[in-house]
Design a protein around this motif. Sequence first.
Motif, PDB file in Angstrom:
ATOM      1  N   PRO A  67       0.828  -1.219   0.000  1.00  0.00           N
ATOM      2  CA  PRO A  67       0.000   0.000   0.000  1.00  0.00           C
ATOM      3  C   PRO A  67       0.861   1.268   0.000  1.00  0.00           C
ATOM      4  O   PRO A  67       2.046   1.228   0.333  1.00  0.00           O
ATOM      5  CB  PRO A  67      -0.768  -0.114   1.316  1.00  0.00           C
ATOM      6  CG  PRO A  67       0.122  -0.915   2.199  1.00  0.00           C
ATOM      7  CD  PRO A  67       0.839  -1.885   1.300  1.00  0.00           C
ATOM      8  N   ILE A  68       0.195   2.362  -0.320  1.00  0.00           N
ATOM      9  CA  ILE A  68       0.823   3.681  -0.152  1.00  0.00           C
ATOM     10  C   ILE A  68       0.463   4.157   1.246  1.00  0.00           C
ATOM     11  O   ILE A  68      -0.709   4.103   1.646  1.00  0.00           O
ATOM     12  CB  ILE A  68       0.288   4.658  -1.220  1.00  0.00           C
ATOM     13  CG1 ILE A  68       0.693   4.142  -2.608  1.00  0.00           C
ATOM     14  CG2 ILE A  68       0.814   6.062  -0.978  1.00  0.00           C
ATOM     15  CD1 ILE A  68       0.036   4.887  -3.748  1.00  0.00           C
ATOM     16  N   LEU A  69       1.461   4.602   1.999  1.00  0.00           N
ATOM     17  CA  LEU A  69       1.217   5.086   3.361  1.00  0.00           C
ATOM     18  C   LEU A  69       1.027   6.605   3.317  1.00  0.00           C
ATOM     19  O   LEU A  69       1.733   7.294   2.568  1.00  0.00           O
ATOM     20  CB  LEU A  69       2.395   4.755   4.270  1.00  0.00           C
ATOM     21  CG  LEU A  69       2.903   3.302   4.237  1.00  0.00           C
ATOM     22  CD1 LEU A  69       4.084   3.135   5.207  1.00  0.00           C
ATOM     23  CD2 LEU A  69       1.779   2.316   4.592  1.00  0.00           C
ATOM     24  N   ILE A  70       0.094   7.092   4.112  1.00  0.00           N
ATOM     25  CA  ILE A  70      -0.112   8.544   4.220  1.00  0.00           C
ATOM     26  C   ILE A  70      -0.036   8.909   5.693  1.00  0.00           C
ATOM     27  O   ILE A  70      -0.706   8.281   6.525  1.00  0.00           O
ATOM     28  CB  ILE A  70      -1.485   8.972   3.653  1.00  0.00           C
ATOM     29  CG1 ILE A  70      -1.577   8.633   2.156  1.00  0.00           C
ATOM     30  CG2 ILE A  70      -1.713  10.462   3.864  1.00  0.00           C
ATOM     31  CD1 ILE A  70      -2.917   8.989   1.507  1.00  0.00           C
ATOM     32  N   ALA A  71       0.779   9.910   6.023  1.00  0.00           N
ATOM     33  CA  ALA A  71       0.811  10.437   7.393  1.00  0.00           C
ATOM     34  C   ALA A  71      -0.084  11.661   7.432  1.00  0.00           C
ATOM     35  O   ALA A  71       0.184  12.644   6.729  1.00  0.00           O
ATOM     36  CB  ALA A  71       2.241  10.810   7.781  1.00  0.00           C
ATOM     37  N   GLY A  72      -1.169  11.600   8.233  1.00  0.00           N
ATOM     38  CA  GLY A  72      -2.044  12.752   8.393  1.00  0.00           C
ATOM     39  C   GLY A  72      -3.358  12.583   7.658  1.00  0.00           C
ATOM     40  O   GLY A  72      -3.377  12.174   6.496  1.00  0.00           O
ATOM     41  N   ALA A  73      -4.455  12.881   8.361  1.00  0.00           N
ATOM     42  CA  ALA A  73      -5.788  12.797   7.755  1.00  0.00           C
ATOM     43  C   ALA A  73      -6.498  14.142   7.858  1.00  0.00           C
ATOM     44  O   ALA A  73      -7.667  14.229   8.212  1.00  0.00           O
ATOM     45  CB  ALA A  73      -6.609  11.694   8.413  1.00  0.00           C
ATOM     46  N   GLY A  74      -5.755  15.224   7.555  1.00  0.00           N
ATOM     47  CA  GLY A  74      -6.388  16.535   7.382  1.00  0.00           C
ATOM     48  C   GLY A  74      -7.010  16.565   5.980  1.00  0.00           C
ATOM     49  O   GLY A  74      -7.156  15.526   5.319  1.00  0.00           O
ATOM     50  N   ILE A  75      -7.317  17.772   5.520  1.00  0.00           N
ATOM     51  CA  ILE A  75      -7.926  17.882   4.186  1.00  0.00           C
ATOM     52  C   ILE A  75      -6.973  17.317   3.134  1.00  0.00           C
ATOM     53  O   ILE A  75      -7.394  16.635   2.195  1.00  0.00           O
ATOM     54  CB  ILE A  75      -8.310  19.352   3.907  1.00  0.00           C
ATOM     55  CG1 ILE A  75      -9.511  19.717   4.797  1.00  0.00           C
ATOM     56  CG2 ILE A  75      -8.632  19.581   2.434  1.00  0.00           C
ATOM     57  CD1 ILE A  75      -9.931  21.161   4.763  1.00  0.00           C
TER      58      ILE A  75
END
Length: 404
Positions: free
Chosen positions: A4-12
């Motif tokens: 998977p692609i990892l994303i840090a942060g769930a803001g806009i």
Amino acid sequence: MSAPILIAGAGIGGLSAAIALAREGFDVKVFERASEIREVGAGLQVGPNGIRAFEKLGVAQEIREIAFRPEAIVLMDSPSGTEICRQELTQSFLDRFGHPYQVAFRADVQGVLLEAARGYSDRIEFHLGNGVRKLEQDQERVVVQLDDGSSATGASLIGADGLWSEVRSFVVGDGRPRVSGHIAYRAVLAADQVPVDILTDNVQVWVGPRHHLVCYKLRGGELFNIVAIFHSSRYLEGWDKEADLAELRSGFADACDRVQRLLDHVQAWRMWVLCDRDPVQHWTEGRVTLLGDAAHPMLPYLAQGACMAVEDSVCLAALLAETPADIASAFFAYENARFPRTSSVQLAAREMGVANHLDGEARERRNVALAARNPRDHESNAWLFETDGPRPALSGQGFFGRVR
Ligand SMILES: Cc1cc2nc3c(=O)[nH]c(=O)nc-3n(C[C@H](O)[C@H](O)[C@H](O)COP(=O)(O)OP(=O)(O)OC[C@H]3O[C@@H](n4cnc5c(N)ncnc54)[C@H](O)[C@@H]3O)c2cc1C
């Protein structure tokens, strides 16, 4: 199944990136440090470029439903209480840009994005209360260390972790953000609590020496958003902290009675020390890149930080879909595609802050120059609202153009 692609942060930014990537068929894991996905209680202006980006995420209609459509952006001289100029947002604006100018409650925008992300539950996995602390990468993967001591492995990492980005410290390493010397106090009132001579269907921007105030309706006109910005010698980082009313009053000492009465109506302000960074050309390192405020934090004076984060997301996902097997090249292409525009917006926002806060003769000259503008001439906004590119050398920087 590919990693998977990892994303840090769930803001806009992080939510938009997750949706954009899922729409391109990628699997995504989002790590958010906060224990719930929550936005601050404040307003958000979304220009036609932001709406266009939301359209590419498949949520433009949902955003339209929760947004308010102001009739104009009106610049007011805060000390005298008189109108300087206005930019109409009605038919001539729609004819020019094909999309309206909208304002919305942030929590509502985040709700729309969260709902859209949930529609991709087969592709997007959320991990709340678990931020990214450290990272390592090699030719094939990225491994992140998380707050709870565990680790996660992905094909790549997108740092959408905001102004104080930890991912940025690994990729760019340029220290702390720049404290601007400006401070923002924010509040949202029920519209029926607002003095009638201030309540308006426009975005009102009151500009004065070393201060300005922006206000507009939200949620079909039920709520009224107020942002009061002024010069402050506070250098300690502060974010969503309780406000100091004496400091606010002194910042707006030159403002007219209408502005002062509006300020007096607010019981609960929240305070932000405003920071940005100088643009940097490179925010990608191999399989790790940045997005939104983590990549290009800006002062809020063009109301474009969140719009840029959504644009970033659409651009990044499209480029990754073109060369999914070569992530480093796709990230490099993304950074190259976005830097000219995001750096323009960062710098134009700083200029706008200076123009808003002019005093003395410079303030008089600004007011006279702006008063000559045609409210239906939208050309100074074309680079921002209509193109995906940077500000042309001689165009205006924002709503009311460049003021010298
Ligand atoms: C006063 C003010 C008014 C503004 N008005 C507008 C406007 O009208 N229009 C507009 O377009 N923009 C506006 N902006 C800018 C806009 O708010 C930001 O640009 C936008 O919210 C940035 O989104 P982001 O997702 O990049 O970062 P953020 O919203 O900061 O989200 C980052 C997320 O990452 C999480 N996080 C942090 N560290 C980690 C970690 N290590 N691991 C995992 N998660 C982490 C945080 O908890 C947060 O949820 C305004 C800003 C201010 C201050």
